[in-house]
Motif scaffolding. Structure first.
Motif: not given
Length: 528
Positions: A411, A416, A453
């Motif tokens: 990340y 991503y 996240m």
């Protein structure tokens, strides 16, 4: 009930401040519960053996061992007392037997057999425990535990009216349970054995104690509340009896009760110079304080933990010294602080892994993926070394840490989609296992980390689902409410956001924290 429980536990803890050193032994023994394990030993040895068992059932090993030895002095033919010595040398049966104890335990078993127990029942107890020590250098402990379970199952079946046989069989069912079995078959079977015994023997310390262990799992934890409410009163002089209820309180999110229990436990452990028990209780204290936003209190305990010099062979103490400072940083979102934690050398690689995980998470979330990768690589090395050592449980726990940390490295590097995939895999891996009894919980649940996240990527709906699922398993967590509120707020669901923030504000009513998330919660509630 919660208010009554809090006051009662504090009152119980006060016992330790008022007991005079010259307190009569009989009075002290009465504060360890009631146990009778019938033996063929003479009357004096029998009394001493029963006394040792009162300590044994509250995991007070050094004391129980001394009293078993006293029973042998009273009756040199008391073979079952050598069995007691071997039993005490197991230490906490849920963990690995300390290496120095293995030859001592084997010697005790050999002496028990040489002494020649006078009854078949006693010989059966000795033969059953022998499998935990014979060929310890050739057979891994998990395999020996499974053999011991079979022996105890047979023993319990052969002597159905022997409550002690049933009690030891029940706790062995928990020790031998697979962390991947989400039906909790072993645990529920053990609890079903103990519940009726508790009706017959309400003052037996082992029954209440082991029921807590058997129910120490999120899905069934509420079943353990009656035992958690009683155990500290059954054996108020035992440090572990003060601490153990907090396992259930932690599972159901009763933080004030957990704090009260562990304050009493730590006080008792200090008074009795039980360093490992003290550190174990302090780790639970730090966890509970952080959920209430009582950060200054948590920091004070962390400082005390770090000032101790624990036994290097004691796993619980080493675990606390690594976990407490790490969770202090991670729970508060102090990522730079987490990244700069010192890794304390330990003979237990999975203890050092805790700090490497916190460092990796902290560095990645601070944007320093290069530093994080160093700790992620170290986690992989530790995992692989544990696999080679056949320490499969802890290899699995470190693998979850490595996966989660690596996800945040991805990340930080802007990958991503890969990060979300990796974090989802870490969640699946954590879902397939259970926490160890030594810890109140992970530094942060994997699904909670996944939720943050997702939230950061603008996937609020998925994030909310992740936070809600986490809270069902780990209720009343500070960051669980934060995540759920933020996700609901991002979705435009003001009602749900306000409800979560209100719970957070109520949870942290006595907070001294300067966490920005708490200030935001108070502002949101005031304005909506």
């Amino acid at each position: 009930m919660r208010e009554f429980l809090f006051a009662a536990t504090i009152a119980t803890g006060a016992v330790f401040g008022t007991c005079a050193p010259g307190l009569a032994q009989e009075d002290a023994d009465q504060k360890l519960g009631t146990v009778h394990f019938a033996t063929s030993c003479n009357e004096t040895a029998q009394r001493r053996f029963d006394r040792a068992m009162r300590y044994q059932h509250s995991f007070w090993y050094a004391e129980s061992r001394e009293i078993y030895e006293a029973a042998i002095k009273a009756d040199p033919e008391c073979a079952i007392a050598y069995w007691g010595i071997a039993l005490s040398l197991l230490n906490n049966p849920h963990g690995a037997i300390p290496a120095p104890n293995l030859p001592l335990g084997l010697s005790a078993i050999e002496k028990a057999k040489a002494a020649g127990a006078k009854t078949e029942r006693e010989r059966d107890y000795i033969d059953a425990l022998a499998v935990m020590y014979v060929d310890y250098d050739k057979t891994p402990q998990p395999a020996r535990v499974q053999s011991y379970l079979k022996k105890m199952e047979a023993l319990a079946a052969k002597y159905p009216d022997d409550d002690e046989a049933q009690i030891f069989y029940a706790i062995t069912l928990n020790v031998a349970a697979s962390p991947a079995d989400k039906t909790y078959a072993n645990q529920l079977k053990g609890a079903a054995i103990l519940e009726p015994i508790w009706q017959r023997q309400p003052q037996h310390p082992g029954v209440a104690h082991y029921l807590i262990h058997l129910y120490d799992y999120p899905a069934i934890a509420a079943k353990g509340l009656p035992a958690a409410l009683r155990y500290s009163k059954i054996a108020p002089n035992a440090p572990h009896a003060q601490h153990m209820p907090s396992h259930i309180f932690t599972r159901v999110g009763y933080w004030k009760e957990s704090i009260a229990a562990n304050l009493a436990s730590v006080q008792a452990a200090k008074a009795n110079r039980e360093g490992g028990e003290q550190l174990h209780g302090q780790d639970y204290l730090v966890y509970a304080y952080l959920q209430l936003g009582q950060d200054a209190a948590a920091r004070k305990v962390v400082d005390e933990i770090e000032a101790t010099q624990p036994d290097p062979d004691a796993f619980g103490g080493a675990f606390s010294r690594a976990a407490a400072p790490a969770r202090y940083m991670v729970e508060r979102g102090d990522w730079k602080g987490a990244a700069n934690l010192d890794v304390k050398p330990s003979k237990f690689p999975h203890v050092m892994a805790i700090t490497h995980f916190a460092r990796a998470l902290g560095a990645a979330r601070s944007g320093d993926s290069a530093a994080a990768k160093v700790d992620v690589a170290r986690l992989a090395e530790i995992r692989d070394s544990l696999r080679e050592a056949k320490n499969n449980y802890w290899a699995g726990q470190v693998d979850v840490q490595q996966q989660a940390a690596n996800a945040w490295v991805l990340y930080a590097d802007g990958k991503y989609d890969d990060a979300l995939t990796a974090m989802s895999a870490a969640v699946d891996a954590e879902d397939k296992t259970e926490k160890a009894p030594v810890t109140p919980g992970p530094l942060a649940p994997a699904r909670e980390l996944y939720g943050f996240m997702l939230l950061d990527r603008g996937m609020a709906k998925e994030a909310l689902a992740a936070f809600e699922a986490t809270m069902a398993k780990e209720p009343n967590r500070f960051n669980g409410y934060v995540g759920a509120a933020k996700a609901a707020q991002a979705l435009g669901d003001t009602g749900k956001a306000k409800a979560a923030y209100e719970k957070l504000v109520a949870l942290s009513a006595g907070s001294d924290s300067d966490r920005p998330t708490l200030a935001a919660a108070r502002t949101f509630v005031a304005n909506n």
